[in-house]
Design a protein around this motif. Structure first.
Motif, PDB file in Angstrom:
ATOM      1  N   ARG A 113      -7.895   7.467   0.917  1.00 49.37           N
ATOM      2  CA  ARG A 113      -7.549   7.558   2.328  1.00 49.37           C
ATOM      3  C   ARG A 113      -7.094   8.955   2.751  1.00 49.37           C
ATOM      4  O   ARG A 113      -6.745   9.800   1.924  1.00 49.37           O
ATOM      5  N   ALA A 114      -7.034   9.133   4.058  1.00 50.93           N
ATOM      6  CA  ALA A 114      -6.595  10.410   4.625  1.00 50.93           C
ATOM      7  C   ALA A 114      -5.168  10.740   4.217  1.00 50.93           C
ATOM      8  O   ALA A 114      -4.790  11.908   4.117  1.00 50.93           O
ATOM      9  N   GLU A 115      -4.345   9.705   3.977  1.00 51.71           N
ATOM     10  CA  GLU A 115      -2.942   9.937   3.623  1.00 51.71           C
ATOM     11  C   GLU A 115      -2.748  10.471   2.216  1.00 51.71           C
ATOM     12  O   GLU A 115      -1.665  10.960   1.882  1.00 51.71           O
ATOM     13  N   THR A 116      -3.770  10.352   1.369  1.00 62.07           N
ATOM     14  CA  THR A 116      -3.616  10.811  -0.012  1.00 62.07           C
ATOM     15  C   THR A 116      -3.297  12.302  -0.041  1.00 62.07           C
ATOM     16  O   THR A 116      -4.024  13.102   0.539  1.00 62.07           O
ATOM     17  N   PRO A 117      -2.193  12.700  -0.683  1.00 64.47           N
ATOM     18  CA  PRO A 117      -1.864  14.130  -0.752  1.00 64.47           C
ATOM     19  C   PRO A 117      -2.952  14.921  -1.471  1.00 64.47           C
ATOM     20  O   PRO A 117      -3.738  14.366  -2.247  1.00 64.47           O
ATOM     21  N   PHE A 118      -2.997  16.203  -1.201  1.00 66.10           N
ATOM     22  CA  PHE A 118      -3.947  17.078  -1.883  1.00 66.10           C
ATOM     23  C   PHE A 118      -3.212  18.341  -2.292  1.00 66.10           C
ATOM     24  O   PHE A 118      -2.125  18.647  -1.784  1.00 66.10           O
ATOM     25  N   PHE A 119      -3.784  19.075  -3.228  1.00 62.71           N
ATOM     26  CA  PHE A 119      -3.111  20.241  -3.784  1.00 62.71           C
ATOM     27  C   PHE A 119      -3.602  21.530  -3.141  1.00 62.71           C
ATOM     28  O   PHE A 119      -4.798  21.719  -2.929  1.00 62.71           O
ATOM     29  N   VAL A 120      -2.656  22.404  -2.846  1.00 66.78           N
ATOM     30  CA  VAL A 120      -2.935  23.705  -2.256  1.00 66.78           C
ATOM     31  C   VAL A 120      -2.373  24.767  -3.182  1.00 66.78           C
ATOM     32  O   VAL A 120      -1.223  24.676  -3.621  1.00 66.78           O
ATOM     33  N   THR A 121      -3.163  25.771  -3.504  1.00 67.31           N
ATOM     34  CA  THR A 121      -2.677  26.845  -4.368  1.00 67.31           C
ATOM     35  C   THR A 121      -1.902  27.867  -3.544  1.00 67.31           C
ATOM     36  O   THR A 121      -2.036  27.936  -2.320  1.00 67.31           O
ATOM     37  N   SER A 122      -1.106  28.665  -4.223  1.00 67.74           N
ATOM     38  CA  SER A 122      -0.345  29.709  -3.531  1.00 67.74           C
ATOM     39  C   SER A 122      -1.291  30.703  -2.873  1.00 67.74           C
ATOM     40  O   SER A 122      -0.990  31.265  -1.810  1.00 67.74           O
ATOM     41  N   SER A 156       0.833  -1.208   0.000  1.00 64.43           N
ATOM     42  CA  SER A 156       0.000   0.000   0.000  1.00 64.43           C
ATOM     43  C   SER A 156       0.862   1.249   0.000  1.00 64.43           C
ATOM     44  O   SER A 156       0.586   2.221  -0.705  1.00 64.43           O
ATOM     45  N   ALA A 157       1.923   1.227   0.814  1.00 65.21           N
ATOM     46  CA  ALA A 157       2.823   2.380   0.897  1.00 65.21           C
ATOM     47  C   ALA A 157       3.531   2.621  -0.433  1.00 65.21           C
ATOM     48  O   ALA A 157       3.686   3.767  -0.873  1.00 65.21           O
ATOM     49  N   VAL A 158       3.969   1.546  -1.080  1.00 65.99           N
ATOM     50  CA  VAL A 158       4.638   1.680  -2.377  1.00 65.99           C
ATOM     51  C   VAL A 158       3.675   2.231  -3.425  1.00 65.99           C
ATOM     52  O   VAL A 158       4.025   3.122  -4.207  1.00 65.99           O
ATOM     53  N   LEU A 159       2.448   1.709  -3.446  1.00 71.00           N
ATOM     54  CA  LEU A 159       1.450   2.218  -4.395  1.00 71.00           C
ATOM     55  C   LEU A 159       1.257   3.717  -4.224  1.00 71.00           C
ATOM     56  O   LEU A 159       1.173   4.471  -5.200  1.00 71.00           O
ATOM     57  N   MET A 160       1.194   4.153  -2.977  1.00 68.62           N
ATOM     58  CA  MET A 160       0.996   5.572  -2.694  1.00 68.62           C
ATOM     59  C   MET A 160       2.193   6.386  -3.171  1.00 68.62           C
ATOM     60  O   MET A 160       2.039   7.457  -3.768  1.00 68.62           O
ATOM     61  N   LYS A 161       3.405   5.868  -2.943  1.00 67.01           N
ATOM     62  CA  LYS A 161       4.610   6.577  -3.385  1.00 67.01           C
ATOM     63  C   LYS A 161       4.733   6.607  -4.903  1.00 67.01           C
ATOM     64  O   LYS A 161       5.376   7.489  -5.466  1.00 67.01           O
ATOM     65  N   LEU A 162       4.095   5.648  -5.568  1.00 65.50           N
ATOM     66  CA  LEU A 162       4.137   5.609  -7.029  1.00 65.50           C
ATOM     67  C   LEU A 162       3.049   6.463  -7.667  1.00 65.50           C
ATOM     68  O   LEU A 162       2.874   6.459  -8.879  1.00 65.50           O
ATOM     69  N   ARG A 166      -3.019   4.859  -5.287  1.00 61.47           N
ATOM     70  CA  ARG A 166      -3.638   4.963  -3.980  1.00 61.47           C
ATOM     71  C   ARG A 166      -3.497   3.637  -3.253  1.00 61.47           C
ATOM     72  O   ARG A 166      -3.345   2.578  -3.870  1.00 61.47           O
ATOM     73  N   PRO A 167      -3.539   3.653  -1.918  1.00 60.50           N
ATOM     74  CA  PRO A 167      -3.381   2.403  -1.174  1.00 60.50           C
ATOM     75  C   PRO A 167      -4.582   1.486  -1.333  1.00 60.50           C
ATOM     76  O   PRO A 167      -5.642   1.899  -1.804  1.00 60.50           O
ATOM     77  N   ILE A 168      -4.407   0.243  -0.929  1.00 62.45           N
ATOM     78  CA  ILE A 168      -5.511  -0.705  -0.881  1.00 62.45           C
ATOM     79  C   ILE A 168      -6.334  -0.391   0.360  1.00 62.45           C
ATOM     80  O   ILE A 168      -5.788  -0.182   1.446  1.00 62.45           O
TER      81      ILE A 168
END
Length: 260
Positions: free
Chosen positions: A199-208, A40-46, A49-51
């Motif tokens: 999941r909560a760990e999924t990164p999200f985008f923030v604008t300037s 799951s961690a590798v999928l997220m780093k790639l 998304r995790p399982i």
């Protein structure tokens, strides 16, 4: 398992673990479960998304990366399905999708490779595609508007509830926040909503612009992180300056809640 999930098919995780036991010597189900957490961690780093149900391991084996990449390359349809999922319109009504239980940041695990190396590869970006899914973003915003309205009415502040402004719809996206709401004492509350299906760990985008507003108004700024939307929707607040509450990577920006 990932392919079944993104194809919206049900399955039983324990069946997969039990099927592996005869093929592995001296391994327990718990050891196999931890290996799935590594995957799951590798999928997220790639950039995928995790399982679901396998929280990404904080320290994963770097040696797993090329094997996971090889498996994904041999099944390109999985990547296509995962990325299509990121663009899928939420199937559940946003109204009433959130309850009041999201009071604090959950235990966030940010995957790190066991040898400290990072993954450098040309990859898809699930988080970036989700961020472009306007239907998903709007559904999350409407859910938070509804949550804020019910919160204020429950507190006996219906007059404030009626003044809530869905700013991103009424004025556009230029203000650096999506919703103007209020605290129970009448103080303004600037809310930016970030919604993902995963999941909560999924990164999200923030604008300037969002980052600037959080810095200029940390006392009234709140980013509401909505995750698992459309599955088992949940949320948590990140109050104040985003520099303090998130790990920011310059990418215009990619944000991940700091580990608890």
């Amino acid at each position: 398992m990932l392919q079944l999930e993104v194809s919206e098919q049900s399955y039983v995780k324990s069946h997969f673990r039990k099927a592996l036991l005869p093929r592995l010597s001296n391994r327990t189900e718990s050891a196999i479960e931890f290996k799935y957490q590594n995957i799951s961690a590798v999928l997220m780093k790639l950039g995928l998304r995790p399982i679901r149900g396998y929280q990404p391991a904080q320290n994963y084996q770097q040696t797993l990366v090329p094997e996971v990449q090889r498996q994904l390359a041999s099944r390109p349809s999985i990547i296509e399905l995962v990325l299509a999922e990121a663009l899928r319109v939420p199937g559940t009504s946003p109204i009433g999708a959130l309850d009041f239980d999201g009071a604090s940041v959950p235990s966030i695990i940010v995957p790190q490779s066991s040898n400290g190396a990072s993954v450098h590869t040309a990859r898809p970006d699930y988080a970036a595609i989700e961020a472009r899914n306007r239907a998903l973003g709007l559904a999350g915003e409407l859910a938070v508007v509804d949550l804020e309205y019910r919160r204020l009415v429950k507190a006996g502040k219906a007059n404030l509830a009626r003044r809530i402004d869905h700013v991103s719809e009424s004025r556009g996206d230029g203000d650096g926040y999506d919703i103007l709401s209020f605290e129970e004492n009448g103080r303004e509350k600037l809310i930016e909503v970030k919604t993902t299906r995963s999941r909560a760990e999924t990164p999200f985008f923030v604008t300037s612009n969002e980052l600037r507003v959080s810095r200029e108004h940390p006392d009234i700024y709140c980013l509401v992180r909505v995750y698992n939307f459309g599955n088992d929707s949940a949320w948590f607040p990140l109050r104040g300056d985003l520099d303090a509450s998130c790990l920011l990577e310059p990418n215009g920006f990619t944000a991940l809640p700091r580990p608890a």
